[in-house]
Write an enzyme that holds these catalytic residues in place. Sequence first.
Site, PDB file in Angstrom:
ATOM      1  CE  LYS A 158      -7.704   1.515   3.402  1.00  0.00           C
ATOM      2  NZ  LYS A 158      -6.476   2.073   4.025  1.00  0.00           N
ATOM      3  CB  CYS A 204      -4.978  -1.324   4.397  1.00  0.00           C
ATOM      4  SG  CYS A 204      -4.102  -1.174   5.987  1.00  0.00           S
ATOM      5  CD  GLU A 241      -2.740   1.141   2.559  1.00  0.00           C
ATOM      6  OE1 GLU A 241      -3.802   1.757   2.533  1.00  0.00           O
ATOM      7  OE2 GLU A 241      -2.348   0.501   3.571  1.00  0.00           O
TER       8      GLU A 241
END
Length: 276
Positions: A113, A154, A44
Amino acid sequence: MSKTILAALCQTPAVTDKAGGLAAAGEYIDRAAAVGAGLVVLPEMFCCPYNNAAFPPNAEPAGGEVWQFLSDAAKKNNIVLAGGSFPEIEDGKIYNTCFVFNEKGEQIGRHRKMHLFDIDIPGGQKFQESDTLAAGRDLCVVDTQWGKIGVMICFDVRFPELARLLALEGAGAIIVPAAFNMTTGPLHWELLMRARAVDNFTYILACAPARDESAGYVSYAHSMVVSPWGKTLARLDASPDILYQELDFELVTAGQAQIPVLSARREDLYEITVKK
């Protein structure tokens, strides 16, 4: 068609500038491809510091310098490349985005995301991605010669519904570029990755940046691969390195047949009601 592939997770050093991030990523990608990796994964925010102040000045559109770097690296090395994530800008909004490229350097997937990292732990970590970033809304599952692969980023991994939807779309492996911190990492990193794997009988490939204690945001690191049965197959420590692991998609098919956790149709998932 072979269902087995050597995957490489590149735990690249934390960086302070885009040029350094791209140079390090290029070196790690080349090294991984040289030993036969067909699937390469970056962390990331691999090309800029992980903080809100760094996201706007490093934001680029699809087709920009970072996107083109990833496309060229995939084509040059004849690999499928999951480009970690970088700040992608479109229509004035900035997203935490992972682009996936095939062996020809063609974009075959994009995941923005969906669950932004907004936390405030007294005495621990505080971060508000929503101060600068917008949330994505689309699932990302790409077709490869070995099988389908999904992508989360994440904080997305904390939401089992997303992993289940990716698995229901046929993903036999889920890539998770991530940068857990030193508060939640020791407690939740391996637990969450193993949970999402065993929930769905999929591989989980969690790729983090290496730890830099001098950075404003300190990554827990420990990139890892989990089997469809929830076993940690390989795991790095905190230093810059490359993790190699062979994936066998036939094990996914066999495991899902033996324990049919995906038997429910998607439209059935939320039909259960609570009686008052």
